[in-house]
Motif scaffolding. Structure first.
Motif, PDB file in Angstrom:
ATOM      1  N   ILE A  76       0.834  -1.209   0.000  1.00  0.00           N
ATOM      2  CA  ILE A  76       0.000   0.000   0.000  1.00  0.00           C
ATOM      3  C   ILE A  76       0.867   1.256   0.000  1.00  0.00           C
ATOM      4  N   VAL A  77       1.864   1.293   0.861  1.00  0.00           N
ATOM      5  CA  VAL A  77       2.744   2.462   0.945  1.00  0.00           C
ATOM      6  C   VAL A  77       3.517   2.649  -0.358  1.00  0.00           C
ATOM      7  N   SER A  78       3.969   1.547  -0.946  1.00  0.00           N
ATOM      8  CA  SER A  78       4.701   1.631  -2.220  1.00  0.00           C
ATOM      9  C   SER A  78       3.827   2.260  -3.304  1.00  0.00           C
ATOM     10  N   MET A  79       2.557   1.870  -3.346  1.00  0.00           N
ATOM     11  CA  MET A  79       1.641   2.433  -4.345  1.00  0.00           C
ATOM     12  C   MET A  79       1.395   3.914  -4.099  1.00  0.00           C
ATOM     13  N   ILE A  80       1.250   4.286  -2.832  1.00  0.00           N
ATOM     14  CA  ILE A  80       1.030   5.703  -2.505  1.00  0.00           C
ATOM     15  C   ILE A  80       2.239   6.541  -2.907  1.00  0.00           C
ATOM     16  N   LEU A  81       3.428   6.073  -2.584  1.00  0.00           N
ATOM     17  CA  LEU A  81       4.636   6.831  -2.882  1.00  0.00           C
ATOM     18  C   LEU A  81       4.889   6.956  -4.379  1.00  0.00           C
ATOM     19  N   SER A  82       4.573   5.901  -5.130  1.00  0.00           N
ATOM     20  CA  SER A  82       4.821   5.919  -6.578  1.00  0.00           C
ATOM     21  C   SER A  82       3.608   6.386  -7.370  1.00  0.00           C
ATOM     22  N   GLN A  83       2.477   6.604  -6.677  1.00  0.00           N
ATOM     23  CA  GLN A  83       1.233   7.030  -7.309  1.00  0.00           C
ATOM     24  C   GLN A  83       0.864   6.111  -8.484  1.00  0.00           C
ATOM     25  N   THR A  84       0.750   4.830  -8.133  1.00  0.00           N
ATOM     26  CA  THR A  84       0.362   3.820  -9.098  1.00  0.00           C
ATOM     27  C   THR A  84      -0.414   2.734  -8.370  1.00  0.00           C
ATOM     28  N   THR A  85      -1.120   1.911  -9.136  1.00  0.00           N
ATOM     29  CA  THR A  85      -1.811   0.758  -8.545  1.00  0.00           C
ATOM     30  C   THR A  85      -1.115  -0.541  -8.929  1.00  0.00           C
ATOM     31  N   ASP A  86       0.109  -0.425  -9.424  1.00  0.00           N
ATOM     32  CA  ASP A  86       0.909  -1.611  -9.745  1.00  0.00           C
ATOM     33  C   ASP A  86       1.666  -2.060  -8.502  1.00  0.00           C
ATOM     34  N   PHE A  87       1.767  -3.364  -8.314  1.00  0.00           N
ATOM     35  CA  PHE A  87       2.550  -3.873  -7.196  1.00  0.00           C
ATOM     36  C   PHE A  87       4.033  -3.610  -7.446  1.00  0.00           C
ATOM     37  N   HIS A  88       4.739  -3.286  -6.375  1.00  0.00           N
ATOM     38  CA  HIS A  88       6.155  -2.949  -6.495  1.00  0.00           C
ATOM     39  C   HIS A  88       6.949  -4.151  -6.997  1.00  0.00           C
ATOM     40  N   LYS A  89       7.930  -3.889  -7.851  1.00  0.00           N
ATOM     41  CA  LYS A  89       8.734  -4.976  -8.415  1.00  0.00           C
ATOM     42  C   LYS A  89       9.601  -5.658  -7.362  1.00  0.00           C
ATOM     43  N   ASP A  90      10.011  -4.898  -6.324  1.00  0.00           N
ATOM     44  CA  ASP A  90      10.850  -5.467  -5.274  1.00  0.00           C
ATOM     45  C   ASP A  90      10.003  -6.205  -4.248  1.00  0.00           C
ATOM     46  N   HIS A  91      10.605  -7.211  -3.641  1.00  0.00           N
ATOM     47  CA  HIS A  91       9.917  -8.017  -2.652  1.00  0.00           C
ATOM     48  C   HIS A  91      10.003  -7.375  -1.280  1.00  0.00           C
ATOM     49  N   PHE A  92       8.950  -7.545  -0.493  1.00  0.00           N
ATOM     50  CA  PHE A  92       8.917  -7.036   0.875  1.00  0.00           C
ATOM     51  C   PHE A  92      10.157  -7.446   1.660  1.00  0.00           C
ATOM     52  N   TYR A  93      10.588  -8.712   1.512  1.00  0.00           N
ATOM     53  CA  TYR A  93      11.725  -9.202   2.293  1.00  0.00           C
ATOM     54  C   TYR A  93      13.035  -8.517   1.911  1.00  0.00           C
ATOM     55  N   SER A  94      13.077  -7.884   0.750  1.00  0.00           N
ATOM     56  CA  SER A  94      14.293  -7.177   0.338  1.00  0.00           C
ATOM     57  C   SER A  94      14.398  -5.801   0.990  1.00  0.00           C
ATOM     58  N   ARG A  95      13.424  -5.439   1.815  1.00  0.00           N
ATOM     59  CA  ARG A  95      13.427  -4.124   2.477  1.00  0.00           C
ATOM     60  C   ARG A  95      13.483  -4.228   3.998  1.00  0.00           C
ATOM     61  N   ILE A  96      13.577  -5.458   4.542  1.00  0.00           N
ATOM     62  CA  ILE A  96      13.662  -5.611   5.996  1.00  0.00           C
ATOM     63  C   ILE A  96      15.108  -5.355   6.413  1.00  0.00           C
ATOM     64  N   LEU A  97      15.369  -4.224   7.021  1.00  0.00           N
ATOM     65  CA  LEU A  97      16.720  -3.734   7.252  1.00  0.00           C
ATOM     66  C   LEU A  97      17.619  -4.711   7.995  1.00  0.00           C
ATOM     67  N   GLU A  98      17.111  -5.340   9.037  1.00  0.00           N
ATOM     68  CA  GLU A  98      17.959  -6.191   9.877  1.00  0.00           C
ATOM     69  C   GLU A  98      18.377  -7.494   9.203  1.00  0.00           C
ATOM     70  N   TYR A  99      17.773  -7.807   8.054  1.00  0.00           N
ATOM     71  CA  TYR A  99      18.108  -9.059   7.378  1.00  0.00           C
ATOM     72  C   TYR A  99      18.792  -8.846   6.031  1.00  0.00           C
ATOM     73  N   LEU A 100      19.369  -7.660   5.830  1.00  0.00           N
ATOM     74  CA  LEU A 100      20.049  -7.372   4.565  1.00  0.00           C
ATOM     75  C   LEU A 100      21.556  -7.604   4.637  1.00  0.00           C
ATOM     76  N   GLY A 101      22.045  -8.105   5.775  1.00  0.00           N
ATOM     77  CA  GLY A 101      23.447  -8.489   5.880  1.00  0.00           C
ATOM     78  C   GLY A 101      24.381  -7.322   6.140  1.00  0.00           C
ATOM     79  N   CYS A 102      25.693  -7.632   6.110  1.00  0.00           N
ATOM     80  CA  CYS A 102      26.707  -6.624   6.423  1.00  0.00           C
ATOM     81  C   CYS A 102      26.775  -5.507   5.387  1.00  0.00           C
ATOM     82  N   ASN A 103      26.253  -5.753   4.190  1.00  0.00           N
ATOM     83  CA  ASN A 103      26.249  -4.726   3.147  1.00  0.00           C
ATOM     84  C   ASN A 103      24.930  -3.960   3.123  1.00  0.00           C
ATOM     85  N   VAL A 104      24.281  -3.870   4.272  1.00  0.00           N
ATOM     86  CA  VAL A 104      22.972  -3.238   4.338  1.00  0.00           C
ATOM     87  C   VAL A 104      23.012  -1.788   3.853  1.00  0.00           C
TER      88      VAL A 104
END
Length: 314
Positions: A76-104
């Motif tokens: 929902i937030v991705s659609m609001i920010l991009s002003q579109t009704t398309d689902f974001h190409k990136d996956h939710f899990y790719s945005r969870i900060l604590e699980y992005l590793g040492c190269n976060v």
């Protein structure tokens, strides 16, 4: 006295995990158990790296206890920010900060603005610059009984080694009542937000109540749009395309299909399960419900955020 304290600390370190947690890769940070999944790095170090991430003026960070509607909110937030009704190409899990590793920091730097970031950890672990820059924060609040049922089904569905909960609902419930399950007490997660709001009154925090979003999605998305300084023109359309069954079907055949196949026993169906209000009534016994309500009142009696979900506990 010092020897006694050392013995207590030693005993605490050697304490066996609660029943059902034996197969889960856990790490305790600030007294709270966290699920490491397949991370090789020290989680405490990763959280320190997250705290140092540079932020941008138009960043949005969503904080939510696991299974509170985080994935739904991300779309929902991705659609609001991009002003579109398309689902974001990136996956939710790719945005969870604590699980992005040492190269976060590098991973986050490569995300184009406006960045929609998220975390399951408590609010005190967000980037320090987010406080300095008054980054817009969204906190997701959901009836904890439904949260726990969804979390139980989630951890039982994980297929990869180190994440398997080896217990039933009874064991899971007892661990929750003791605050020993990964991510700790739901209560403490919520109370941390109230403490943050007291200490950082200048920081904008939008509290998104899951049940209110289900009851009147257009009105709640309108409120969210205004908080994010975006037009409300698409609120109705966003509410329509992010209806749970429709979203589950769309994402299950697209970006969630690989994640589901790789990490869950039943594929994408385990990621987005039911998305309904009140499913806890199919799981909690009368005595469990009463015990949980008592604990809720002990922990949340003076909590303003707690009052927003109290009616759904009945």
């Amino acid at each position: 006295m010092e020897n006694d304290q050392n013995q207590m600390n030693s005993a605490d370190k050697q304490k066996k995990p609660g029943k059902g947690l034996e197969r889960m890769m856990l790490q305790k940070v600030d007294g709270v158990n966290y699920l490491r999944f397949d991370l090789q790095e020290d989680l405490q170090h990763l959280l320190e790296l997250v705290r140092k991430i540079p932020t941008r003026a138009d960043d949005v960070i969503t904080i939510g206890f696991p299974r509170s509607g985080n994935h739904w909110t991300f779309e929902i937030v991705s659609m609001i920010l991009s002003q579109t009704t398309d689902f974001h190409k990136d996956h939710f899990y790719s945005r969870i900060l604590e699980y992005l590793g040492c190269n976060v920091a590098e991973a986050v730097a490569n995300i184009p603005s406006p960045r929609n970031l998220t975390t399951h950890c408590r609010i005190q672990y967000i980037p320090e610059e987010a406080i300095q820059n008054k980054t817009k924060l969204i906190y997701i609040l959901r009836n904890p009984k439904d949260v726990l049922v969804s979390l139980y089904k989630f951890v039982c569905s994980l297929s990869h080694s180190g994440s398997e909960f080896n217990g039933g609902w009874e064991e899971f419930f007892e661990l929750q009542m003791l605050g020993e399950f990964p991510w700790g007490y739901w209560f403490d997660h919520v109370l941390a937000v109230e403490e943050f709001q007291k200490e950082h009154k200048e920081c904008p925090v939008f509290v998104l109540v899951y049940e209110k979003m289900k009851e009147d999605p257009v009105a709640e998305i309108d409120r969210l749009c205004k908080f994010l300084n975006q037009p409300t023109t698409l609120s109705g359309q966003i509410a329509e395309v992010t209806q749970f069954s429709r979203m589950k079907s769309e994402l299950g055949r697209t970006k969630m299909s690989i994640q589901g196949s790789n990490h869950f026993k039943n594929g994408p169906d385990d990621i987005l399960r039911k998305g309904i209000v009140g499913d806890w009534k199919n799981w909690f016994t009368v005595s469990q419900s009463e015990a949980f309500n008592e604990l809720f009142e002990n922990k949340m009696a003076k909590s303003k955020l707690g009052s927003l979900v109290r009616e759904y506990l009945k």
